[in-house]
Write an enzyme that holds these catalytic residues in place. Sequence first.
Site, PDB file in Angstrom:
ATOM      1  CD  GLU A 151      18.832  36.708  16.335  1.00  0.00           C
ATOM      2  OE1 GLU A 151      19.272  35.637  16.484  1.00  0.00           O
ATOM      3  OE2 GLU A 151      19.304  36.702  15.825  1.00  0.00           O
TER       4      GLU A 151
ATOM      5  CD  GLU B 142      21.407  37.934  12.662  1.00  0.00           C
ATOM      6  OE1 GLU B 142      21.058  37.798  11.479  1.00  0.00           O
ATOM      7  OE2 GLU B 142      21.427  36.661  13.588  1.00  0.00           O
TER       8      GLU B 142
ATOM      9  CD  GLN C 156      20.041  32.563  19.007  1.00  0.00           C
ATOM     10  OE1 GLN C 156      19.584  32.240  17.781  1.00  0.00           O
ATOM     11  NE2 GLN C 156      19.082  32.572  20.288  1.00  0.00           N
TER      12      GLN C 156
ATOM     13  CG  ASP D 143      30.829  32.008  16.292  1.00  0.00           C
ATOM     14  OD1 ASP D 143      29.812  31.490  15.789  1.00  0.00           O
ATOM     15  OD2 ASP D 143      31.876  31.516  16.483  1.00  0.00           O
TER      16      ASP D 143
ATOM     17  N   PRO E 189      25.776  39.012   9.495  1.00  0.00           N
ATOM     18  CG  PRO E 189      23.865  37.658   9.393  1.00  0.00           C
ATOM     19  CD  PRO E 189      24.783  37.304   9.318  1.00  0.00           C
TER      20      PRO E 189
ATOM     21  CG  HIS F  80      25.033  26.996  14.737  1.00  0.00           C
ATOM     22  ND1 HIS F  80      24.201  26.524  13.146  1.00  0.00           N
ATOM     23  CD2 HIS F  80      23.654  27.891  15.390  1.00  0.00           C
ATOM     24  CE1 HIS F  80      22.667  27.137  13.013  1.00  0.00           C
ATOM     25  NE2 HIS F  80      23.576  27.897  14.200  1.00  0.00           N
TER      26      HIS F  80
END
Lengths: 110, 367
Positions: B50, B81, B103, B105, B110, B150
């Site tokens: 992404e 993902e 993008q 962890d 997914p 994130h």
Amino acid sequence: MAEIPFPLPDLGEGLIEATVLEWLVAEGEQVERNQPLVEVETTKSALELPSPQSGKVLKVHGAPGDVIKVGEPLIVFEVPDDTAGIVGTVPSDEAPKRRRVRLNANLDED
Amino acid sequence: MHETLTAPKAEPETRMAQVPAQLELSLQGALNLALDEILAEDPKALVLGEDVGTLGGVFRVTSGLAAKHGAERVFDTPLAESGILGMSIGLAMAGFHPIPEVQFDGFAYPAVNQIVCQLGRMNYRSRGTLPMPVTLRVPSFGGIRAPEHHGESLEALFAHVPGLKVVSPSDPQQGYSLLKAATRMPDPVIFMEPKSRYWQKGQVVLEGSGAAGTARGGAANDGGGSPSSSDLTGARIARAGRHLTLVAWGAMVARCLQVAELAAEDGIDVEVLDLRWLKPIDAEALATSVGKTRRAVVVHEAPRTSGLGGEVAQIITERCFATLKAPVERVTGFDVPYPSGDLEDEYIPNIDRILFGIQRVLEYKRG
């Protein structure tokens, strides 16, 4: 340096365009996240758009009176490569060596 | 860092004179350079994920690569993902060497089905006819005050999956060298980039720069030797010491080096072992270091229960039980979801918690 475009977002309930009323920032200006960028008018209301990020304004699209469609370029930011990503902040270089714990050991037997 | 990295003065200016032997780079810059070189050297290499193409990645790691190597080799994917990994697995079956990025962890979850059930098993399932030379880059761990999802610490989850290798670089040199090493392996590698270290700069000795003999080596040849492929498969000694071994990886290595400096003020000489590879773990390096210091503390951000610290402690215990001065201590995150924003400082092992862990080991008495 990275150029990051910001297209006109959908300002609510399926609006398809907006008219630029007044730019509140100029090209070359450094702006902060959430700083008002531009005043626009939709068929519903006039409103100020806050900046989605900090950065230098590289280019603004549309003079007062121009109509911009949702998804078309509104503004382009220039961001140094070593600034934070879209999420999070850059940690300070090295945490100060604050300590509250002292070590105490008898290593004579070693 | 202990070793001083300097360009070899005596190197004659005959080969690749225009290429500097070393550069000062941030971790993101070092990873960017490594990807640039990999794409140039390996026509089968592909970078996908992404926003890795036009935007250059949210952490700038893939900046400029699409423009230089073409939008067919460095390309954006939909925000899905499982699709990024599924596509990478298919590309690997077709002979490519994909380098996908997830993008953040928290968004690896997914893709777990693809990673566990396909990526890790395809070589086994196909009796070795379908190897998976995939290097999955995952910006990992906390420290940037990001919102939920994130920041995570997933190394134990990945390390538990048969067929995967797991590695985490701690500084720009490790990022550059380990990424190149990972992409040359025939196996799938989960490459966990410590996002809080992306902006930290350091000297990076480049491959083929004629700087052999100056770079940090592996644990087996601390302080010397270029990062040749054999040095890049194990742990490395980030700081040599006599009294106690701190075992860490990723962003915790820098913190442990700070702790070692503070411990030195109190007369405690701490060795910092940068584990680097979390699967397979360099048991020999652990045994060598703790065999010498006879005390060990393992530090990680992940929750304690079933964390990799338990595995490290057991390896040390198996190898060094007779000479250990104390049980291996763990300084870890807590058994809670990885917290967002301002709560990070309460969760991530800080200097005082690591010092407390060292003190507990130092004052341990048998019987």
